[in-house]
Each structure stands twice: as structure tokens, then as C-alpha cells.
Design an enzyme around this catalytic site. Sequence first.
Site, PDB file in Angstrom:
ATOM      1  N   MET A  30       0.859  -1.284   0.119  1.00 40.77           N
ATOM      2  CA  MET A  30      -0.144   0.437   0.053  1.00 40.77           C
ATOM      3  C   MET A  30       0.337   1.452   0.374  1.00 40.77           C
ATOM      4  O   MET A  30       0.738   2.468   0.933  1.00 40.77           O
ATOM      5  CB  MET A  30      -0.709  -0.276   0.431  1.00 40.77           C
ATOM      6  CG  MET A  30      -1.624  -0.997   1.252  1.00 40.77           C
ATOM      7  SD  MET A  30      -3.419  -1.088   2.528  1.00 40.77           S
ATOM      8  CE  MET A  30      -3.341  -0.803   3.899  1.00 40.77           C
ATOM      9  N   HIS A  34       9.163   0.988   3.858  1.00 35.10           N
ATOM     10  CA  HIS A  34       9.966   1.294   4.502  1.00 35.10           C
ATOM     11  C   HIS A  34      10.892  -0.027   4.216  1.00 35.10           C
ATOM     12  O   HIS A  34      10.625  -0.759   3.144  1.00 35.10           O
ATOM     13  CB  HIS A  34       9.904   1.222   6.123  1.00 35.10           C
ATOM     14  CG  HIS A  34       8.398   0.383   6.248  1.00 35.10           C
ATOM     15  ND1 HIS A  34       8.664  -1.116   6.000  1.00 35.10           N
ATOM     16  CD2 HIS A  34       7.161   0.602   6.167  1.00 35.10           C
ATOM     17  CE1 HIS A  34       7.782  -1.752   6.412  1.00 35.10           C
ATOM     18  NE2 HIS A  34       6.696  -1.311   6.096  1.00 35.10           N
ATOM     19  N   GLY A  36      11.465  -2.936   5.395  1.00 35.84           N
ATOM     20  CA  GLY A  36      10.500  -4.138   5.602  1.00 35.84           C
ATOM     21  C   GLY A  36       9.924  -5.153   4.521  1.00 35.84           C
ATOM     22  O   GLY A  36       9.415  -5.911   3.503  1.00 35.84           O
ATOM     23  N   HIS A  37       9.581  -4.135   3.730  1.00 35.23           N
ATOM     24  CA  HIS A  37       9.027  -3.591   2.104  1.00 35.23           C
ATOM     25  C   HIS A  37      10.123  -4.518   0.891  1.00 35.23           C
ATOM     26  O   HIS A  37      10.119  -4.937   0.091  1.00 35.23           O
ATOM     27  CB  HIS A  37       7.585  -2.499   1.381  1.00 35.23           C
ATOM     28  CG  HIS A  37       6.701  -2.027   2.109  1.00 35.23           C
ATOM     29  ND1 HIS A  37       6.415  -1.108   2.761  1.00 35.23           N
ATOM     30  CD2 HIS A  37       5.593  -3.079   2.348  1.00 35.23           C
ATOM     31  CE1 HIS A  37       5.537  -0.702   3.117  1.00 35.23           C
ATOM     32  NE2 HIS A  37       4.745  -2.316   2.700  1.00 35.23           N
ATOM     33  N   GLU A 148       6.361 -11.575   7.088  1.00 33.05           N
ATOM     34  CA  GLU A 148       5.304 -11.753   8.577  1.00 33.05           C
ATOM     35  C   GLU A 148       4.074 -11.362   9.471  1.00 33.05           C
ATOM     36  O   GLU A 148       3.641 -11.947  10.055  1.00 33.05           O
ATOM     37  CB  GLU A 148       6.289 -12.863   8.872  1.00 33.05           C
ATOM     38  CG  GLU A 148       6.683 -14.155   8.161  1.00 33.05           C
ATOM     39  CD  GLU A 148       7.488 -15.497   8.547  1.00 33.05           C
ATOM     40  OE1 GLU A 148       8.289 -14.460   9.474  1.00 33.05           O
ATOM     41  OE2 GLU A 148       7.854 -15.965   7.987  1.00 33.05           O
ATOM     42  N   LYS A 149       4.771 -10.463   9.585  1.00 34.87           N
ATOM     43  CA  LYS A 149       4.407  -9.169  10.578  1.00 34.87           C
ATOM     44  C   LYS A 149       2.892  -9.116  10.249  1.00 34.87           C
ATOM     45  O   LYS A 149       2.311  -9.884  11.676  1.00 34.87           O
ATOM     46  CB  LYS A 149       4.575  -7.817  10.412  1.00 34.87           C
ATOM     47  CG  LYS A 149       3.855  -6.423  11.022  1.00 34.87           C
ATOM     48  CD  LYS A 149       4.736  -5.117  11.254  1.00 34.87           C
ATOM     49  CE  LYS A 149       3.686  -4.567   9.920  1.00 34.87           C
ATOM     50  NZ  LYS A 149       2.888  -3.937  10.326  1.00 34.87           N
ATOM     51  N   ASP A 150       1.828  -8.946   9.295  1.00 31.97           N
ATOM     52  CA  ASP A 150       0.674  -9.066   9.044  1.00 31.97           C
ATOM     53  C   ASP A 150       0.158 -10.952   9.070  1.00 31.97           C
ATOM     54  O   ASP A 150       0.282 -11.482   8.320  1.00 31.97           O
ATOM     55  CB  ASP A 150       0.004  -8.572   7.874  1.00 31.97           C
ATOM     56  CG  ASP A 150       0.513  -7.011   8.040  1.00 31.97           C
ATOM     57  OD1 ASP A 150      -0.354  -6.248   9.047  1.00 31.97           O
ATOM     58  OD2 ASP A 150       1.282  -5.685   6.962  1.00 31.97           O
ATOM     59  N   VAL A 176      10.724  -6.583   9.972  1.00 29.42           N
ATOM     60  CA  VAL A 176      11.938  -6.184   9.829  1.00 29.42           C
ATOM     61  C   VAL A 176      11.527  -5.291  11.158  1.00 29.42           C
ATOM     62  O   VAL A 176      10.575  -4.140  11.025  1.00 29.42           O
ATOM     63  CB  VAL A 176      12.058  -5.617   8.965  1.00 29.42           C
ATOM     64  CG1 VAL A 176      13.190  -4.604   8.861  1.00 29.42           C
ATOM     65  CG2 VAL A 176      12.707  -6.613   7.889  1.00 29.42           C
ATOM     66  N   SER A 186       4.526   0.823   8.006  1.00 35.03           N
ATOM     67  CA  SER A 186       3.697   2.465   6.915  1.00 35.03           C
ATOM     68  C   SER A 186       3.002   3.627   8.083  1.00 35.03           C
ATOM     69  O   SER A 186       3.031   4.702   7.920  1.00 35.03           O
ATOM     70  CB  SER A 186       3.177   2.213   5.729  1.00 35.03           C
ATOM     71  OG  SER A 186       4.086   1.659   4.825  1.00 35.03           O
TER      72      SER A 186
HETATM   73  O1  PAF Z   1      -0.032  -5.802   3.588  1.00 30.72           O
HETATM   74  C1  PAF Z   1      -0.720  -5.094   3.026  1.00 30.72           C
HETATM   75  O2  PAF Z   1       0.116  -3.709   2.676  1.00 30.72           O
HETATM   76  C2  PAF Z   1      -2.013  -4.979   2.195  1.00 30.72           C
HETATM   77  O3  PAF Z   1      -2.755  -5.537   3.170  1.00 30.72           O
HETATM   78  C3  PAF Z   1      -1.727  -5.402   1.092  1.00 30.72           C
HETATM   79  C4  PAF Z   1      -1.628  -7.164   1.276  1.00 30.72           C
HETATM   80  C5  PAF Z   1      -0.930  -4.580  -0.118  1.00 30.72           C
HETATM   81  C6  PAF Z   1      -3.064  -5.633   0.098  1.00 30.72           C
HETATM   82  O4  PAF Z   1      -3.892  -4.488  -0.112  1.00 30.72           O
END
Ligand code: PAF
Length: 295
Positions: A30, A34, A36-37, A148-150, A176, A186
Site C-alpha cells: 500500500m 520502508h 520491511g517492504h 510475516e508481521k501481518d 523487519v 508505514s
Molecule cells: O499488507 C498490505 O500492505 C495490504 O494489506 C495488501 C496485501 C497490499 C493488500 O492491500
Amino acid sequence: MQLIETIAPLRAALYDYRRKGETIGVVPTMGYLHDGHLALVERAKAECDRVVVTVFVNPTQFGPSEDFAAYPRDRERDLAMLERLAVDVVFAPTVEEMYPRPGQTTVSVKPLGDILIGTVRPGHFSGVATVVSKLFHIVQPDRAYFGEKDYQQLAVIRRMVADLDMPLTIVGVPTVREPDGLAMSSRNVRLTPEARAAAKVLSRALGEGERLIGAGEADPQVVLETMRGMITAEPLAELRSLDLADAETLEAVERVEARPVVLLVTAAFGGVLLIDERVAHPIAELNETEPGGER
Ligand code: PAF
């Protein structure tokens, strides 16, 4: 790096890659990227010939009283970071491109998406599963990368892919953290300095839960009460959910015995909602896997 905002030219670009037999990895995000991405992108780059990063703040996964409008956005900064990593394509559609008409079709993963965080964010995981499913149909990747945070989100997506026979591999990448333990998110940018300092209580509480389980505590209530005490002692923390579940099925656990469990926490700090997770291994499991331990 190509920046593509609509579906048709994205499909054309990806068709070219596929025709040459190249594998495609997708990193759905989204935005407001950071480290982590960036870890997800690095992993995708190491494992796939071509990497597509999607940047889309998905309205359907935010509840009416949640922070869709306030969710941080900075497209130029995101693009500069992705350019440095030399990703092949950034897909950054508008809301109208992704949802050109009121949708009648949604993907619900139940009961997995309704339990735990699903109880405090009703409809959230259906919004996530629906948009991720759309992105998978648009990109048709070989592999997709999620943090894995989510933790529950990752479980929901894995289950959706298995149940609907989607032909791709889901890769989970470890959380991370900032040097003081705060999980990168974010949303961290929206924390005031006081809330930022308070938020590190989440990783401290998770660490304590993990320590108790590793030391032999088998009663989930003892673990959760200890963690709850630490979090609620922090005046700026508004605890929204705290759970201990089987790390694989996310089902409730009566005794922490031989299988790993996951500790999941959601809390708001000055109105900013943060989540974090920790997988904890019970003493019986640790003994089994220790070199020289009984098998
Ligand atoms: O984890 C996220 O940033 C969002 O939930 C995702 C997987 C991009 C879906 O909108």
C-alpha cells in the site's frame, strides 16, 4: 523501471516477459515503503526473473471509522526507492481503475478471516483477500511476497490460494524491526514522538510472552495476562486485541505443549493502529529440535 497505472498495458508488458519464459514475482504493497517492504523486494529479486511491485491503498480493507484517508502516501518517494532497487514494473492504479463499478463479487476466507484481528476489524480480511485476488488475476505471478508481521493476513492469503487452486507460491518474509524492536510499518510515521516511544512496549511484551513459553509456561492465560499487564501499564497504549493461537491453523490453544504458537497483538497509540506478532516455541518442541535433544 516502468511505472504503469492501468491494467491493459501492465498485461501487455507481463505477456512479453512470460513469452520469453521469465518468472514473475509480485510484491503487493500500500506504498509508503520502508525497509520491511524492501526486504520483500530483495527476496523477490533473488528468486524471480522479473519483479512487479504494486502500490495501491485499498479502500475496501478499511472500516468506516478507520484511517483510509489518513493512511500515509508519498508516491515520488516510493518510486525513487523502487528505482534504486531496479524493480522491473511498478503498478500504481487509481481506485477507479481497480474498482470501476460497485463490486458484487468478494472473496471471504471464513472462519479464518473472522477470528482474532477479524473480530476487531470486521470485513478487513475480506477486503484484503478480494484485492489480493484481483492483483493475482491481473499480474498472474509465479510467486508473491508478504511480510510475516501481518501474520493473519498471510494465513488468509495462503488459505485463499489453496482453496481456490491459484497457481502461484506464497512466500512469507520475516518482520523487519527498528533497532528498539518496533516492527516497521508505514503507519509508524504518523506516531508522535511520545507515541513512538510508547509503541516499543509491543515488542517487549511479545518478547516476554515468548520467553515465558520457552521457559515452560503452558497456560495461555498466564502468558496473555502477563503481556496484557505490560501493555496496559503503558498509558498511551489502547490495547485492541491480544491472542495466542496455533501458529499454523490460528485456532485457539488450551495448553501450549508440543506445537509452536503465535502471539498476536493489535494496539492503537495516539489513534495510530499497530500490529505485531511473534512465533513462540514451547519447551517440549525446543528440546526435540536441540542438537543432541531427544527425538
Ligand atoms: O499488507 C498490505 O500492505 C495490504 O494489506 C495488501 C496485501 C497490499 C493488500 O492491500
